[in-house]
Design a protein around this motif. Structure first.
Motif, PDB file in Angstrom:
ATOM      1  N   TYR A  93      59.421 -14.116   4.647  1.00  0.00           N
ATOM      2  CA  TYR A  93      60.670 -14.190   3.882  1.00  0.00           C
ATOM      3  C   TYR A  93      61.816 -13.566   4.663  1.00  0.00           C
ATOM      4  O   TYR A  93      62.907 -14.144   4.763  1.00  0.00           O
ATOM      5  CB  TYR A  93      60.490 -13.489   2.536  1.00  0.00           C
ATOM      6  CG  TYR A  93      61.780 -13.286   1.773  1.00  0.00           C
ATOM      7  CD1 TYR A  93      62.427 -14.358   1.146  1.00  0.00           C
ATOM      8  CD2 TYR A  93      62.362 -12.030   1.684  1.00  0.00           C
ATOM      9  CE1 TYR A  93      63.603 -14.178   0.458  1.00  0.00           C
ATOM     10  CE2 TYR A  93      63.544 -11.842   0.992  1.00  0.00           C
ATOM     11  CZ  TYR A  93      64.172 -12.914   0.381  1.00  0.00           C
ATOM     12  OH  TYR A  93      65.342 -12.728  -0.300  1.00  0.00           O
ATOM     13  N   LEU A  94      61.580 -12.395   5.241  1.00  0.00           N
ATOM     14  CA  LEU A  94      62.635 -11.717   5.987  1.00  0.00           C
ATOM     15  C   LEU A  94      63.026 -12.506   7.237  1.00  0.00           C
ATOM     16  O   LEU A  94      64.204 -12.566   7.597  1.00  0.00           O
ATOM     17  CB  LEU A  94      62.186 -10.309   6.355  1.00  0.00           C
ATOM     18  CG  LEU A  94      62.041  -9.342   5.168  1.00  0.00           C
ATOM     19  CD1 LEU A  94      61.408  -8.032   5.615  1.00  0.00           C
ATOM     20  CD2 LEU A  94      63.390  -9.073   4.522  1.00  0.00           C
ATOM     21  N   LYS A  95      62.038 -13.118   7.877  1.00  0.00           N
ATOM     22  CA  LYS A  95      62.349 -13.913   9.067  1.00  0.00           C
ATOM     23  C   LYS A  95      63.198 -15.120   8.717  1.00  0.00           C
ATOM     24  O   LYS A  95      64.071 -15.523   9.492  1.00  0.00           O
ATOM     25  CB  LYS A  95      61.052 -14.334   9.761  1.00  0.00           C
ATOM     26  CG  LYS A  95      60.365 -13.185  10.479  1.00  0.00           C
ATOM     27  CD  LYS A  95      59.077 -13.642  11.147  1.00  0.00           C
ATOM     28  CE  LYS A  95      58.410 -12.490  11.887  1.00  0.00           C
ATOM     29  NZ  LYS A  95      57.123 -12.901  12.499  1.00  0.00           N
ATOM     30  N   GLN A 140      54.944  -5.621   9.932  1.00  0.00           N
ATOM     31  CA  GLN A 140      54.050  -5.512   8.791  1.00  0.00           C
ATOM     32  C   GLN A 140      53.175  -4.261   8.946  1.00  0.00           C
ATOM     33  O   GLN A 140      52.534  -4.057   9.970  1.00  0.00           O
ATOM     34  CB  GLN A 140      53.153  -6.742   8.678  1.00  0.00           C
ATOM     35  CG  GLN A 140      52.250  -6.707   7.446  1.00  0.00           C
ATOM     36  CD  GLN A 140      51.400  -7.954   7.326  1.00  0.00           C
ATOM     37  OE1 GLN A 140      51.416  -8.810   8.204  1.00  0.00           O
ATOM     38  NE2 GLN A 140      50.669  -8.061   6.232  1.00  0.00           N
ATOM     39  N   VAL A 141      53.157  -3.445   7.907  1.00  0.00           N
ATOM     40  CA  VAL A 141      52.312  -2.249   7.900  1.00  0.00           C
ATOM     41  C   VAL A 141      51.515  -2.252   6.599  1.00  0.00           C
ATOM     42  O   VAL A 141      51.714  -3.093   5.734  1.00  0.00           O
ATOM     43  CB  VAL A 141      53.151  -0.954   8.014  1.00  0.00           C
ATOM     44  CG1 VAL A 141      53.929  -0.937   9.321  1.00  0.00           C
ATOM     45  CG2 VAL A 141      54.105  -0.808   6.831  1.00  0.00           C
ATOM     46  N   ALA A 142      50.599  -1.302   6.483  1.00  0.00           N
ATOM     47  CA  ALA A 142      49.779  -1.194   5.273  1.00  0.00           C
ATOM     48  C   ALA A 142      50.362  -0.141   4.340  1.00  0.00           C
ATOM     49  O   ALA A 142      51.113   0.746   4.742  1.00  0.00           O
ATOM     50  CB  ALA A 142      48.344  -0.847   5.647  1.00  0.00           C
ATOM     51  N   ASP A 143      50.007  -0.246   3.081  1.00  0.00           N
ATOM     52  CA  ASP A 143      50.460   0.698   2.066  1.00  0.00           C
ATOM     53  C   ASP A 143      50.002   2.120   2.416  1.00  0.00           C
ATOM     54  O   ASP A 143      48.841   2.329   2.781  1.00  0.00           O
ATOM     55  CB  ASP A 143      49.865   0.280   0.708  1.00  0.00           C
ATOM     56  CG  ASP A 143      50.517   0.976  -0.464  1.00  0.00           C
ATOM     57  OD1 ASP A 143      50.490   2.221  -0.496  1.00  0.00           O
ATOM     58  OD2 ASP A 143      51.032   0.271  -1.355  1.00  0.00           O
TER      59      ASP A 143
END
Length: 230
Positions: A2-4, A13-16
């Motif tokens: 979406y951001l791209k 992208q990272v994890a919670d």
């Protein structure tokens, strides 16, 4: 993605961060059922699932499906059940309180009181996040609706079914397992589908624990990327 589409490419992208939250040990025996049998089934359901039924009668039907499933677990397995609230309201009211919601469901369980006392318990509402995670870590299996309750289970290697009421559960399961075999969509929640979900966990228990043992360290490192900026 979406951001791209918006032209923002400086994202990662990272994890919670909940994946790296360290559980805080405490004396859980004071809140667990008296007879643990073959281990604990942790169960979490929230009042948010009511929004997936269009009137009071259908909401009640879904809630009775949960109650009947809990009764089935007691009647047909040697598992004990601990109901684990993960979100509560600031003012102590019932609008978004897992504790009060599940407390209400327990009243419908049609088993002798001595059996309920021995095999089912409702964890207290005063636990903080790290204490809740520790309690979840003591479970053999976990079925939960709240996203961070399932993260607490995965990150302590507990085989888990996500009761999915948002895209979060879909995305996390897809990223972690590659498919949705351990997802129960809220729209499909019923006595039979809950039982089928537990049976899947029982059948896949060994394989799930192996996979989580391999993947969770990777996800914990991905969570740390948000801090180190690489």
């Amino acid at each position: 993605n979406y951001l791209k589409k918006l032209g923002l490419y400086n994202v990662k992208q990272v994890a919670d961060p909940a994946f790296v939250m360290v559980p805080e040990p405490w004396e859980t025996t004071t809140v667990l059922p008296k007879e643990l049998g073959e281990g604990l089934l942790g169960f979490n359901v929230s009042p948010l699932i009511k929004s997936f039924r269009n009137d009071d009668s259908h909401v009640h039907e879904m809630e009775m499906a949960v109650v009947e499933f809990l009764q089935d677990v007691i009647k047909h397995t040697n598992l004990a059940i601990v109901l684990i609230p993960h979100v509560d309201s600031f003012d102590g009211g019932g609008w978004n309180s897992d504790y009060l919601y599940m407390q209400g469901l327990v009243k419908y369980i049609g088993l002798p009181q001595e059996i309920i006392t021995a095999r089912i318990s409702l964890a207290p509402r005063y636990m903080n996040a790290v204490q809740t995670k520790y309690l979840i870590s003591q479970c053999r299996f976990f079925i939960g609706a709240r996203t961070h309750a399932t993260i607490a289970a995965w990150s302590t290697h507990v085989p888990t079914i996500s009761i999915a009421y948002s895209v979060k559960a879909i995305g996390l399961n897809t990223d972690l397992f590659g498919d949705l075999r351990y997802v129960l969509e809220t729209q499909k929640l019923a006595r039979e589908t809950l039982w089928e979900s537990l049976e899947i966990l029982r059948a896949d228990e060994h394989d799930i624990k192996i996979l989580l043992n391999q993947r969770i360290p990777e996800w914990q490192q991905r969570a740390r990327l948000a801090c180190i900026g690489t």
